[in-house]
Design a protein around this motif. Structure first.
Motif, PDB file in Angstrom:
ATOM      1  N   GLY A   1       0.812  -1.573   0.019  1.00 15.54           N
ATOM      2  CA  GLY A   1       0.163   0.240  -0.567  1.00 15.54           C
ATOM      3  C   GLY A   1       0.635   1.541   0.135  1.00 15.54           C
ATOM      4  N   ALA A   2       2.189   1.306   0.722  1.00 18.47           N
ATOM      5  CA  ALA A   2       2.625   2.991   0.505  1.00 18.47           C
ATOM      6  C   ALA A   2       2.898   2.943  -0.957  1.00 18.47           C
ATOM      7  CB  ALA A   2       3.838   2.401   1.998  1.00 18.47           C
ATOM      8  N   ASP A   3       3.717   2.018  -0.772  1.00 15.73           N
ATOM      9  CA  ASP A   3       4.291   1.633  -2.442  1.00 15.73           C
ATOM     10  C   ASP A   3       3.747   2.280  -3.400  1.00 15.73           C
ATOM     11  OD1 ASP A   3       5.791   1.368  -5.076  1.00 15.73           O
ATOM     12  OD2 ASP A   3       4.914  -0.760  -5.348  1.00 15.73           O
ATOM     13  N   PHE A   4       2.213   1.740  -3.456  1.00 14.64           N
ATOM     14  CA  PHE A   4       0.900   2.427  -4.257  1.00 14.64           C
ATOM     15  C   PHE A   4       0.784   3.962  -3.905  1.00 14.64           C
ATOM     16  CE2 PHE A   4      -3.519   3.117  -5.235  1.00 14.64           C
ATOM     17  CZ  PHE A   4      -3.224   2.327  -7.044  1.00 14.64           C
ATOM     18  N   PHE A   5       0.447   4.352  -2.849  1.00 14.45           N
ATOM     19  CA  PHE A   5       0.332   4.930  -2.319  1.00 14.45           C
ATOM     20  C   PHE A   5       1.538   6.253  -2.335  1.00 14.45           C
ATOM     21  CE2 PHE A   5       0.635   9.519   0.448  1.00 14.45           C
ATOM     22  CZ  PHE A   5      -0.692   9.934   0.453  1.00 14.45           C
ATOM     23  N   ALA A   6       2.801   5.880  -2.674  1.00 11.96           N
ATOM     24  CA  ALA A   6       4.088   6.832  -3.066  1.00 11.96           C
ATOM     25  C   ALA A   6       3.883   7.359  -4.481  1.00 11.96           C
ATOM     26  CB  ALA A   6       5.424   5.979  -2.691  1.00 11.96           C
ATOM     27  N   SER A   7       3.300   6.119  -5.075  1.00 18.18           N
ATOM     28  CA  SER A   7       3.545   6.317  -6.518  1.00 18.18           C
ATOM     29  C   SER A   7       2.379   6.991  -7.635  1.00 18.18           C
ATOM     30  CB  SER A   7       3.072   5.268  -7.722  1.00 18.18           C
ATOM     31  OG  SER A   7       4.265   4.234  -7.414  1.00 18.18           O
ATOM     32  N   LYS A   8       1.719   7.914  -6.752  1.00 17.87           N
ATOM     33  CA  LYS A   8       0.340   8.307  -6.817  1.00 17.87           C
ATOM     34  C   LYS A   8       0.866   9.776  -6.273  1.00 17.87           C
ATOM     35  CE  LYS A   8      -2.714   8.187  -8.326  1.00 17.87           C
ATOM     36  NZ  LYS A   8      -2.973   8.506  -9.474  1.00 17.87           N
ATOM     37  N   ILE A   9       2.133  10.173  -5.713  1.00 17.84           N
ATOM     38  CA  ILE A   9       2.653  11.469  -4.880  1.00 17.84           C
ATOM     39  C   ILE A   9       3.680  11.262  -5.365  1.00 17.84           C
ATOM     40  CG2 ILE A   9       4.100  11.830  -2.815  1.00 17.84           C
ATOM     41  CD1 ILE A   9       2.878  10.506  -0.726  1.00 17.84           C
ATOM     42  N   ASN A  10       4.155  10.942  -6.485  1.00 20.60           N
ATOM     43  CA  ASN A  10       5.377  10.894  -7.445  1.00 20.60           C
ATOM     44  C   ASN A  10       4.660  11.873  -8.563  1.00 20.60           C
ATOM     45  OD1 ASN A  10       7.100   9.692  -5.923  1.00 20.60           O
ATOM     46  ND2 ASN A  10       6.907   8.227  -6.839  1.00 20.60           N
ATOM     47  N   GLU A  11       3.352  10.801  -8.676  1.00 15.62           N
ATOM     48  CA  GLU A  11       2.610  11.518 -10.499  1.00 15.62           C
ATOM     49  C   GLU A  11       2.483  12.246 -10.187  1.00 15.62           C
ATOM     50  OE1 GLU A  11      -1.171  10.168 -12.841  1.00 15.62           O
ATOM     51  OE2 GLU A  11      -0.517   8.974 -11.309  1.00 15.62           O
ATOM     52  N   VAL A  12       1.740  13.263  -8.888  1.00 16.72           N
ATOM     53  CA  VAL A  12       0.783  14.394  -8.603  1.00 16.72           C
ATOM     54  C   VAL A  12       1.973  15.396  -8.722  1.00 16.72           C
ATOM     55  CG1 VAL A  12      -0.481  15.543  -6.945  1.00 16.72           C
ATOM     56  CG2 VAL A  12      -0.849  13.139  -8.056  1.00 16.72           C
ATOM     57  N   MET A  13       2.827  14.933  -7.671  1.00 23.87           N
ATOM     58  CA  MET A  13       3.926  16.025  -7.430  1.00 23.87           C
ATOM     59  C   MET A  13       5.245  15.956  -8.745  1.00 23.87           C
ATOM     60  SD  MET A  13       3.402  17.119  -5.063  1.00 23.87           S
ATOM     61  CE  MET A  13       1.757  17.205  -4.642  1.00 23.87           C
ATOM     62  N   GLN A  14       4.568  15.525  -9.217  1.00 24.30           N
ATOM     63  CA  GLN A  14       6.193  15.319 -10.859  1.00 24.30           C
ATOM     64  C   GLN A  14       7.159  15.458 -10.638  1.00 24.30           C
ATOM     65  OE1 GLN A  14       5.379  18.913 -13.250  1.00 24.30           O
ATOM     66  NE2 GLN A  14       2.693  18.214 -13.674  1.00 24.30           N
ATOM     67  N   SER A  15       8.120  14.157  -9.614  1.00 25.20           N
ATOM     68  CA  SER A  15       8.687  14.147  -9.203  1.00 25.20           C
ATOM     69  C   SER A  15       9.136  13.528 -10.383  1.00 25.20           C
ATOM     70  CB  SER A  15       8.525  13.329  -7.725  1.00 25.20           C
ATOM     71  OG  SER A  15       8.540  13.327  -6.498  1.00 25.20           O
ATOM     72  N   PRO A  16      11.071  13.557 -10.238  1.00 20.39           N
ATOM     73  CA  PRO A  16      11.465  12.537 -11.681  1.00 20.39           C
ATOM     74  C   PRO A  16      11.642  10.744 -10.590  1.00 20.39           C
ATOM     75  CG  PRO A  16      12.896  14.183  -9.699  1.00 20.39           C
ATOM     76  CD  PRO A  16      11.566  13.633  -9.036  1.00 20.39           C
ATOM     77  N   LEU A  17      11.850  10.959 -12.588  1.00 20.33           N
ATOM     78  CA  LEU A  17      11.421   9.029 -12.619  1.00 20.33           C
ATOM     79  C   LEU A  17      12.585   8.388 -12.022  1.00 20.33           C
ATOM     80  CD1 LEU A  17      10.137   6.803 -14.445  1.00 20.33           C
ATOM     81  CD2 LEU A  17      12.042   7.103 -16.041  1.00 20.33           C
ATOM     82  N   SER A  18      13.501   8.698 -11.212  1.00 17.44           N
ATOM     83  CA  SER A  18      14.800   7.592 -10.398  1.00 17.44           C
ATOM     84  C   SER A  18      13.576   7.624  -9.226  1.00 17.44           C
ATOM     85  CB  SER A  18      16.194   8.469 -10.601  1.00 17.44           C
ATOM     86  OG  SER A  18      15.382  10.280 -10.198  1.00 17.44           O
TER      87      SER A  18
END
Length: 834
Positions: free
Chosen positions: A358-375
């Motif tokens: 669940g943490a990985d799933f939520f972190a991926s959504k944070i990366n998508e919303v915050m437009q974080s680097p792919l790395s």
């Protein structure tokens, strides 16, 4: 002469009105006819109907513009699976509208073709000229037919275009899913020091976004947030409190119960997982809905909140399931017989795997919303999938069971190999750079595994409840029994119905959740459900579940209405009219058959079944009867009568044609009867219709048994009667009302004949009952010295005088020896020893 009654006049007026209405169309048609020069009448043509053509032309214009819009949306969202699902749903609706548009022209085309056939082709040069109005009408119909054909062709072309777009979307989605799993990332960029800096920057941006939203809520939307949260809590509380009142102790395991039944453990595991998870889901869904309704959410916060709520629901669901299955603190409620230490380890492994996923799933959504680097995204997913893989391996290496000698034992070899393969595969895929594949495997292991486990527990619970007496082993069943005092048959039927409801609930909830985990969208599920409910095509046959359900409901309503009309007709009309009982029964039966047949026709038509097919079947049957199938048809019709009238049913004890046994199966050709010697007899239905059939259990299982007893003539008849009454009244199976009785039947050839009569609530148990009563009668008669007579023969040998013997013998020859002394026996029969 008596004047006609009001009802007679009313019937006459109605008959006259019907006659006038039936004659009026012919008069109008005759007055509207057009006279040709040849003296023949030609009926006036129906309205050309340009409004229908113009309406369909406008619809096709709108459909074309809608298809262009969908094509634009499809191109713009080529990498968004959810948007593609929405576009495909709209295209599916558009395709159905196009089909309906083409079908709308059929009645008008049929009318045009019929009218053109009536008018006929243009006349030749050698024939008399036709009226100009007829020529103009023919040309108008031909032009309209050409325009309709052009519009139909346009609708077909547009339909082909829409279907092509639907197939293109399906292929695009398949490619997206394949690329997600097969895409390889460079994990070296995720292992350098820059990732920590990216993580810190992302944390600051997330904190700033959440803080700004919180300030907005506190300053402007605090009342709306509190109100929305209250509404969501009320909805969840209603579900939870109602569930606890309905299912009682099925939520929580009682530590005071040392040895709960397997059904109780299954029920507690299933309901303690499902209902609290459902209540939490209602609370989270209600919170998001009301937040969005009151305008509390920003776009970025809404995306994060949806993902966070999904993660919370999944983690809580896995937690409840692991706690119910492994029961780390209550070994007696554990579903699997395993060691307490192993159960605790498995519980924590499952719970931690759910948290990490669940943490990985939520972190991926944070990366998508915050437009974080792919790395940064790759680094988070790499860490999470490796941890999940290790936890899965630990799960497979645990040795939960104990052998008889006290040594520990691991999982089944095949199950263990599968678990280890999934864990190692997740880690290997992550280190090789296939992050999408590794995340997919880890999510399916945790989430799909939890869903399948819950479905399996629900399936086992439903099967246990459906067993005979299983429902009464539950607290809910015992509560119903204390309140309503159901009999055993009703309790078993309630248990069977409840098991069906549980199975339907398991499938209705579990299958969509699994499909969602495997990459499908709610739009897919909605579309499949719609297609399955409306049309299932098998070759050229189309089946509609909604149509079948509608037909069944209409038939049920017609059947109930027929039965109600029968009771009203028999009890209110014919009974007051003092109609003969035989005539009443005949009319009631005829009305019942007619009403059921009409209800069946209505139901069949509503179900979408073409009645012309039934006509073909009837014609084939008629032809078969003519070629010698009378016997088969006789049995067939007899079977239908048996199924409709139900003079006996499956499980009844019948006597027919010298055969006595239990009915096992009633088909349209023959009935299967199992004798008490376990022999299956297949009896044609016509024999059961044309001959007398005895049914011991037609209305109920109440029946009388008769036991014949004979005593010697020197016995006291009243003493015998009293003894027999004492014996039969002492039997627990004999009913008190009607009361058992002993009848002095008469004076036999060698005994006084009595008959013991008793009623049993279940006449099928009469063999054991009569056997026990005979034993007790014999033992009691022996104690009282009462003799039971039996036929016997006594032989008396009487010595005759020598002179009589010599006179009776013929003279012996001279050389013969001196005759020996002989005696002649006399035989006398007697019934009992003197």
């Amino acid at each position: 002469m008596r004047s006609p009654s009001f009802f007679s006049r009313l019937i006459a007026m109605l008959a006259l009105l019907v006659a006038v209405m039936s004659f009026a169309p012919a008069v109008f048609a005759q007055n509207g006819a057009a006279q040709t020069q040849s003296g023949q009448t030609v009926s006036a043509s129906p309205a050309v109907g340009p409004g229908v053509v113009a309406e369909q032309r406008d619809k096709l214009d709108r459909y074309g513009a809608t298809a262009d819009q969908y094509q634009t949306q499809m191109r713009a969202n080529a990498h968004n699976d959810s948007a593609l699902v929405d576009v495909r749903g709209g295209l599916e609706d558009l395709s159905r509208d196009l089909i309906a548009s083409g079908v709308a022209f059929r009645p008008r085309l049929n009318t045009i073709n019929t009218r053109l056939d009536e008018i006929g082709p243009p006349r030749g040069e050698d024939e008399p000229p036709e009226p100009p109005a007829l020529t103009a009408e023919r040309q108008t119909l031909i032009d309209e037919k050409a325009e309709i054909n052009a519009l139909i062709g346009r609708a077909e072309s547009l339909s082909l275009r829409v279907n092509g777009m639907i197939e293109e979307i399906n292929q695009t989605r398949r490619d997206l899913f394949t690329n997600t799993l097969s895409r390889r990332y460079d994990i070296s960029s995720a292992l350098n020091g820059e990732v920590l800096g990216d993580l810190a920057a992302e944390t600051r941006r997330l904190s700033a976004a959440v803080s700004s939203w919180m300030r907005f809520v506190l300053n402007f939307k605090l009342q709306a947030v509190l109100l929305a949260t209250f509404y969501a809590l009320v909805a969840a509380g209603i579900l939870m409190i109602g569930g606890r009142r309905l299912f009682g102790n099925l939520f929580d395991a009682d530590p005071a119960i040392e040895n709960p039944s397997y059904l109780s453990r299954l029920s507690v595991a299933f309901w303690s997982t499902l209902l609290p998870s459902a209540a939490l889901g209602v609370f989270l869904a209600g919170t998001y809905f009301f937040y969005n309704y009151y305008g509390v959410l920003r776009y970025d916060i809404a995306q994060l909140m949806v993902t966070l709520f999904n993660v919370i629901a999944i983690v809580f669901f896995v937690y409840r399931l692991a706690r119910a299955v492994f029961a780390p603190r209550l070994p007696n409620w554990r579903l699997l017989p395993m060691q307490t230490g192993a159960a605790r380890a498995l519980f924590w492994v499952s719970f931690l795997a759910a948290i990490v996923t669940g943490a990985d799933f939520f972190a991926s959504k944070i990366n998508e919303v915050m437009q974080s680097p792919l790395s940064l995204t790759v680094a988070k997913s790499l860490l999470a999938t490796v941890i999940v893989g290790l936890l899965v391996i630990v799960f497979g290496l645990v040795r939960p069971y104990v052998n008889e000698d006290g040594t520990s034992r691991g999982w089944n070899s095949y199950f263990k190999a599968l678990i280890l393969l999934l864990g190692a595969g997740t880690i290997l895929a992550a280190f090789l750079g296939y992050i999408g594949l590794a995340r997919f495997i880890s999510q399916q292991v945790v989430i799909t595994g939890a869903i399948l486990s819950t479905m399996y527990i629900g399936y086992l619970s439903a099967g246990a409840i459906s067993e005979i007496g299983g429902f009464m082993n539950t607290s809910f069943g015992r509560r119903l029994d204390r309140k309503y005092h159901f009999d055993e048959t009703t309790e078993d039927q309630i248990g069977l119905l409840l098991s069906v409801v549980i199975n339907v609930l398991v499938l209705a909830v579990g299958i969509p959740l699994i499909l969602l985990q495997w990459g499908f969208q709610w739009g897919d599920i909605r579309l499949w459900t719609y297609n399955i409910a409306n049309e299932i095509r098998i070759g050229s046959i189309s089946i509609s579940l909604i149509g079948i359900l509608t037909g069944f409901l209409l038939f049920l309503l017609g059947y109930l209405g027929t039965r109600g009309f029968q009771r009203w007709l028999d009890g209110k009309v014919m009974a007051r009219g003092k109609v003969d009982a035989g005539v009443r029964n005949s009319i009631k039966t005829a009305v019942g058959y007619a009403g059921i047949a009409l209800a069946a026709l209505v139901g069949i038509s509503a179900a979408g079944i073409d009645l012309s097919n039934l006509a073909l079947v009837a014609g084939a049957l008629s032809l078969g009867i003519g070629f010698g199938l009378q016997n088969i048809v006789n049995n067939f019709v007899s079977g239908l009568i048996l199924l409709a009238e139900r003079p006996f049913k499956v499980g009844d004890w019948i006597v027919a044609g010298g055969i006595s046994g239990t009915v096992k199966k009633i088909s349209v050709r023959a009935t299967e009867i199992e004798t008490f010697q376990r022999q299956s007899v297949i009896l044609p239905n016509s024999e059961l219709i044309n001959a007398a059939v005895g049914n011991w259990t037609h209305r109920n299982r109440l029946g009388r048994v008769d036991i014949a007893v004979g005593v010697a003539y020197q016995s006291d008849p009243r003493q015998v009667q009293q003894i027999l009454l004492e014996i039969i009244r002492a039997q627990p199976q004999a009913m008190k009302n009607p009361e058992p009785m002993v009848v002095f039947m008469g004076f036999g050839a060698s005994s006084l004949d009595f008959e013991v009569r008793a009623f049993l609530s279940d006449v099928t148990t009469q063999v054991g009952f009569m056997n026990e009563v005979r034993f007790q009668i014999f033992e009691r008669f022996r104690e009282e010295g009462i003799e039971i007579p039996f036929p016997q023969q006594d032989v008396y040998i009487k010595e005759m005088p020598k002179v009589a013997v010599e006179q009776a013998l013929p003279p012996a020859p001279a050389e013969a020896a001196k005759p020996a002394k002989r005696s002649t026996p006399q035989v006398r029969r007697k019934a009992a020893p003197e």
